[in-house]
Design a protein around this motif. Structure first.
Motif, PDB file in Angstrom:
ATOM      1  N   GLY A 328       0.784  -1.224   0.000  1.00  0.00           N
ATOM      2  CA  GLY A 328       0.000   0.000   0.000  1.00  0.00           C
ATOM      3  C   GLY A 328       0.817   1.276   0.000  1.00  0.00           C
ATOM      4  N   GLU A 329       2.139   1.143  -0.098  1.00  0.00           N
ATOM      5  CA  GLU A 329       3.008   2.308  -0.165  1.00  0.00           C
ATOM      6  C   GLU A 329       3.769   2.300  -1.480  1.00  0.00           C
ATOM      7  OE1 GLU A 329       4.100   3.430   4.400  1.00  0.00           O
ATOM      8  OE2 GLU A 329       5.248   1.776   3.509  1.00  0.00           O
ATOM      9  N   PRO A 358       3.198   6.573   1.931  1.00  0.00           N
ATOM     10  CA  PRO A 358       1.800   6.304   1.572  1.00  0.00           C
ATOM     11  C   PRO A 358       1.464   6.859   0.189  1.00  0.00           C
ATOM     12  CG  PRO A 358       1.948   7.091   3.829  1.00  0.00           C
ATOM     13  CD  PRO A 358       3.313   7.250   3.234  1.00  0.00           C
ATOM     14  N   SER A 360      -1.755   6.825  -3.163  1.00  0.00           N
ATOM     15  CA  SER A 360      -3.195   6.777  -3.401  1.00  0.00           C
ATOM     16  C   SER A 360      -3.511   5.916  -4.607  1.00  0.00           C
ATOM     17  CB  SER A 360      -3.738   8.191  -3.645  1.00  0.00           C
ATOM     18  OG  SER A 360      -3.469   9.037  -2.552  1.00  0.00           O
ATOM     19  N   TYR A 361      -4.629   5.212  -4.536  1.00  0.00           N
ATOM     20  CA  TYR A 361      -5.204   4.505  -5.680  1.00  0.00           C
ATOM     21  C   TYR A 361      -6.629   5.037  -5.849  1.00  0.00           C
ATOM     22  CZ  TYR A 361      -1.336   1.213  -5.582  1.00  0.00           C
ATOM     23  OH  TYR A 361      -0.077   0.656  -5.634  1.00  0.00           O
ATOM     24  N   ALA A 433      -4.467   9.379   1.001  1.00  0.00           N
ATOM     25  CA  ALA A 433      -3.683   8.149   0.939  1.00  0.00           C
ATOM     26  C   ALA A 433      -4.620   6.951   1.006  1.00  0.00           C
ATOM     27  CB  ALA A 433      -2.674   8.111   2.078  1.00  0.00           C
ATOM     28  N   GLY A 434      -4.210   5.875   0.349  1.00  0.00           N
ATOM     29  CA  GLY A 434      -5.026   4.671   0.331  1.00  0.00           C
ATOM     30  C   GLY A 434      -5.972   4.662  -0.847  1.00  0.00           C
ATOM     31  N   GLU A 435      -7.091   3.962  -0.711  1.00  0.00           N
ATOM     32  CA  GLU A 435      -8.068   3.813  -1.790  1.00  0.00           C
ATOM     33  C   GLU A 435      -9.143   4.871  -1.646  1.00  0.00           C
ATOM     34  OE1 GLU A 435      -9.061   0.970  -5.046  1.00  0.00           O
ATOM     35  OE2 GLU A 435      -7.441   0.907  -3.590  1.00  0.00           O
ATOM     36  N   SER A 436      -9.450   5.550  -2.778  1.00  0.00           N
ATOM     37  CA  SER A 436     -10.515   6.543  -2.763  1.00  0.00           C
ATOM     38  C   SER A 436     -11.315   6.427  -4.048  1.00  0.00           C
ATOM     39  CB  SER A 436      -9.951   7.957  -2.604  1.00  0.00           C
ATOM     40  OG  SER A 436      -9.091   8.265  -3.688  1.00  0.00           O
TER      41      SER A 436
END
Length: 797
Positions: A328-329, A358, A360-361, A433-436
């Motif tokens: 995830g990074e 971190p 983003s996807y 950061a992460g899934e959005s």
């Protein structure tokens, strides 16, 4: 004794049959190769079937021949090699598509995609993809030849001789009396050098010129000074591949029409990127690291070892993105390969460190206005230079879904495109950061679609159609959208909104017409085909057909040309072209070529009647043209632009070639390797100078057809000067003169004029609602100054 004679006779017959069968097998002429390299034989029969047939079977030999004569400027040519070749569908490079399964029309030789380039280099390195030569012959003293053992079908015939080259397409097997013309062709010479600031020659490099329309290979090897020579080769379009072990191969395009072409090719050493992937300073094993050519898919991929190390070898000199991801990074590295030499690149990109952070996807769905998913929509995510030029591209699936990443958390620009929908530009979203999730709704396009057909119901291809708003009919330059009908006669035009419009069929192939339509709608346009069709061919001085030549049609009144271009096209592989005149009458048809320091034209005035007309445009032999550019004192002018072009030309004339023209050297001299034509003009210009002495209204000098050496004098332009002030006498410090901005604390200006005669001078303040201040001056010669004195800006003027 009689019993012993029978077996002996049988044995003799068997021996004779075997000998005949073997003799026939050895004497069989070569057949066109199949895709697995085997050769078919139409004569081969099972031996025992042949022995015991009651009567001889008729011959099944379907092999054909092509007979003809090779002629040059002096008559029949003896000792010339004549070759017959034919491309193999799915194997020859000219038949391979740019992308597998793609509907695009480009062939592999025209494709600029990274994967296609690698495929092309791999095939050429193995010498695969060349159209096979299926028969050879040498001309007799009378210039005659006979190509034997050909299967039915069309062939391309090549002539090779010390005197030149010749080419003819689509000659059917079985043809008799074929005449092949021998011309000078084009000869390519050049050097292969390395990427150093002071280039070093590379010996032993293989230079392969591939004739695009037919996949014919021409090869040479560079000598100790890196020099090579190819030719003579037929004029036309080529893909040039230069390769040597230990170097990255080069792929460039070449338009070869001039008798002599020169080219310098630079080869680069493979680039190498190595480094480690860390998380808080600790090596990360099993991280995925990819090299990406934004915004395309990764072209190289690897995993880090137990110490977090990775390595990529053999990178070509293009700008790349290295991306590492794990858990995830991610981390990003922009690799600038095209601006650094090998040593500088090694110092910068050996043992780099990628520190994971971190990322983003972004996922989401693309819908239309009715909330229906849109399949195949193109979606791009971009981040600005501060983010390292991160650029991702993807397409939606059948449910309209997409997923892009990784990108850095923060502001992302999205661009979404889809057929029959508007384009959404500059949609900015902040992603964490992460899934959005980011969803998009595309408004439906308002389209006027339809088909153009003739009286027999057959589609009309290549007809231009335009959609105009009814309130723009008075402005011929304004239209909503335009396009051409496809092979099926179909068209699709976009309107800005629903409502009434005028649909115009331009009259390129049919009688012009206009109809009022409503958008959105589907139309069926019945068109009357024009019969005033001008057909012809373009050939060189030897009569050899020339492909890819610009041909244009111009109106003529009382024998003089009006400055009005009617139609334009390009000659096909056989040098043929077809143009439709809008009505019966006299026209000038012009063929022209402009490529670097090679320029030629030929033209004819023709009468086009209801039944059309035919014309053969033949270029005269080109000759060298040299000259010098000086100022009025006779001093040479360096770095002046020089161009030779037909008096009647269209901009596409240089399509596919280098920028036409050249520049003067330090002595003010220039040279064109080849020019020819009755209607050529010389254009010379340089910033800071006026027009050339003797130049006409368009700033060009007529060239005599037999001109070999010219002298061009550039003069300083005439200048108007003055001072611009307000009503109270204070200077206007920011203003414009005839569109050129001036800034002067005293309001002074000195404005050069680009023409003689009566000239309008307009002075105005930027963004001022008031009218400009106008003065008129009459200039009779260059290099004079006209002082307008003090000009006062008065709002009421």
């Amino acid at each position: 004794m009689r019993r012993l004679l029978v077996p002996g006779a049988v044995i003799a017959v068997l021996c004779l049959a075997v000998w005949l069968a073997l003799g026939n097998s050895r004497g069989a002429a070569p057949q066109r190769q199949s895709t697995d390299g085997s050769r078919a034989s139409s004569r081969s029969l099972p031996l025992f079937q042949a022995l015991f047939q009651a009567t001889p079977s008729p011959s099944r030999d379907t092999r054909l021949r092509i007979r003809g004569t090779v002629r040059g400027p002096g008559g029949p040519v003896s000792g010339a090699r004549v070759l017959a070749s034919a491309p193999v569908a799915g194997e020859s490079l000219s038949t391979l598509p740019c992308e597998k399964g793609s509907s695009r029309r480009e062939s592999l030789l025209d494709c600029d995609e990274e994967q296609a380039r690698e495929q092309l280099l791999s095939l050429v390195a193995q010498r695969h993809g060349e159209a096979p030569v299926l028969s050879r012959a040498t001309t007799t003293e009378e210039g005659s030849f006979s190509l034997e053992g050909l299967e039915a079908g069309p062939y391309t015939l090549w002539v090779e001789s010390a005197q030149g080259t010749g080419l003819r397409h689509d000659v059917p097997a079985g043809s008799e009396g074929v005449e092949l013309q021998l011309g000078a062709g084009t000869r390519l010479s050049g050097r292969v050098v390395d990427e150093a600031e002071a280039p070093v020659p590379i010996p032993g490099a293989l230079v392969t010129a591939i004739f695009k329309p037919h996949s014919r290979f021409f090869e040479a090897v560079s000598d100790g000074e890196g020099r090579f020579q190819l030719g003579p080769m037929p004029p036309g379009e080529y893909t040039l591949i230069t390769s040597k072990e230990g170097w990255l191969s080069s792929v460039t395009g070449l338009t070869g029409y001039a008798p002599e072409e020169e080219l310098t090719t630079t080869l680069y050493r493979p680039r190498r990127v190595t480094g480690r992937v860390l998380r808080s300073g600790t090596p990360v094993a099993g991280a995925e690291v990819v090299v990406q050519d934004p915004p395309l898919e990764p072209i190289l991929k690897t995993l880090t070892d137990t110490e977090g190390r990775f390595s990529f070898e053999g990178l070509p000199p293009l700008r790349r993105k290295v991306i590492a991801t794990h858990g995830g990074e991610g981390a990003f590295l922009e690799v600038v390969t095209d601006e650094l030499n090998t040593l500088e690149f090694e110092r910068r990109y050996t043992n780099v460190t990628l520190e994971l952070a971190p990322v983003s996807y972004v996922r989401g769905v693309v819908l239309d206005e009715l909330r229906r998913p849109i399949e195949g929509a193109s979606i791009e995510a971009q981040q600005d230079p501060e983010m390292g030029f991160i650029w991702m591209r993807g397409r939606t699936d059948a449910q309209g879904r997409y997923r892009l990443g990784p990108v850095k958390p923060g502001l992302v620009r999205f661009e979404v495109r889809a057929d029959k929908h508007d384009v959404l530009l500059d949609q900015m979203h902040t992603v964490p950061a992460g899934e959005s999730a980011v969803d998009f709704t595309l408004p439906q396009e308002v389209l006027v679609e339809g088909t153009v057909v003739d009286a027999a119901g057959q589609p009309v291809a290549g007809e231009q159609v335009m959609l105009r708003a009814l309130d723009d009919l008075g402005n011929p330059r304004m239209w909503e959208s335009s396009g051409e009908t496809g092979l099926d006669g179909r068209f699709s035009l976009e309107a800005s909104r629903a409502g009434s419009y005028r649909l115009e069929v331009s009259g390129r192939m049919t009688v012009p017409q206009a109809v009022e339509v409503v958008a959105p709608s589907t139309q069926r346009i019945l068109a009357e085909r024009l019969t005033t069709i001008l057909e012809g061919e373009v050939v060189d001085e030897a009569g050899i057909p020339l492909p890819g030549v610009s041909v244009s049609l111009w109106t003529v009144t009382s024998g003089e040309l009006e400055d009005y271009l009617v139609r334009g096209t390009f000659s096909d592989l056989q040098g043929r072209f077809s143009l439709t005149a809008p009505e019966e009458g006299r026209y000038r048809v012009v063929a022209g070529q402009m490529q670097g320091v090679f320029s030629r034209e030929t033209s004819q005035v023709v009468e086009v009647g209801k039944g059309g007309a035919r014309v053969r445009l033949r270029f005269a032999a080109a000759h060298r043209l040299s000259g010098v550019v000086v100022d009025r004192r006779g001093q040479p002018i360096a770095d002046a632009n020089v161009r030779v072009q037909p008096a009647f030309h269209k901009m596409e004339i240089s399509c596919g070639g280098s920028t036409p023209g050249t520049r003067t050297d330090s002595d003010g001299r220039f040279t064109f390797r080849g020019v020819s034509g009755e209607l050529l003009r010389l254009h010379v210009w340089k910033e800071g100078f006026g027009r050339a002495e003797g130049a006409g209204p368009q700033g060009s000098i007529p060239l005599s057809p037999d001109a070999r050496e010219v002298r061009v004098v550039l003069v300083d332009p005439a200048v108007v000067k003055g001072r611009f002030v307000h009503e109270d006498g204070s200077p206007v410090t920011h203003f414009s003169v005839n569109g050129e901005s001036y800034e002067d604390k005293e309001g002074r200006f000195a404005h050069p004029l680009d023409r003689l005669g009566t000239v309008l001078i307009e002075l105005y303040l930027p963004e001022s609602p008031h009218e400009s201040v106008r003065r008129t001056v009459t200039i009779h010669q260059e290099e004079v100054e006209v002082d307008l004195g003090t000009i006062t800006f008065k709002p009421e003027e």
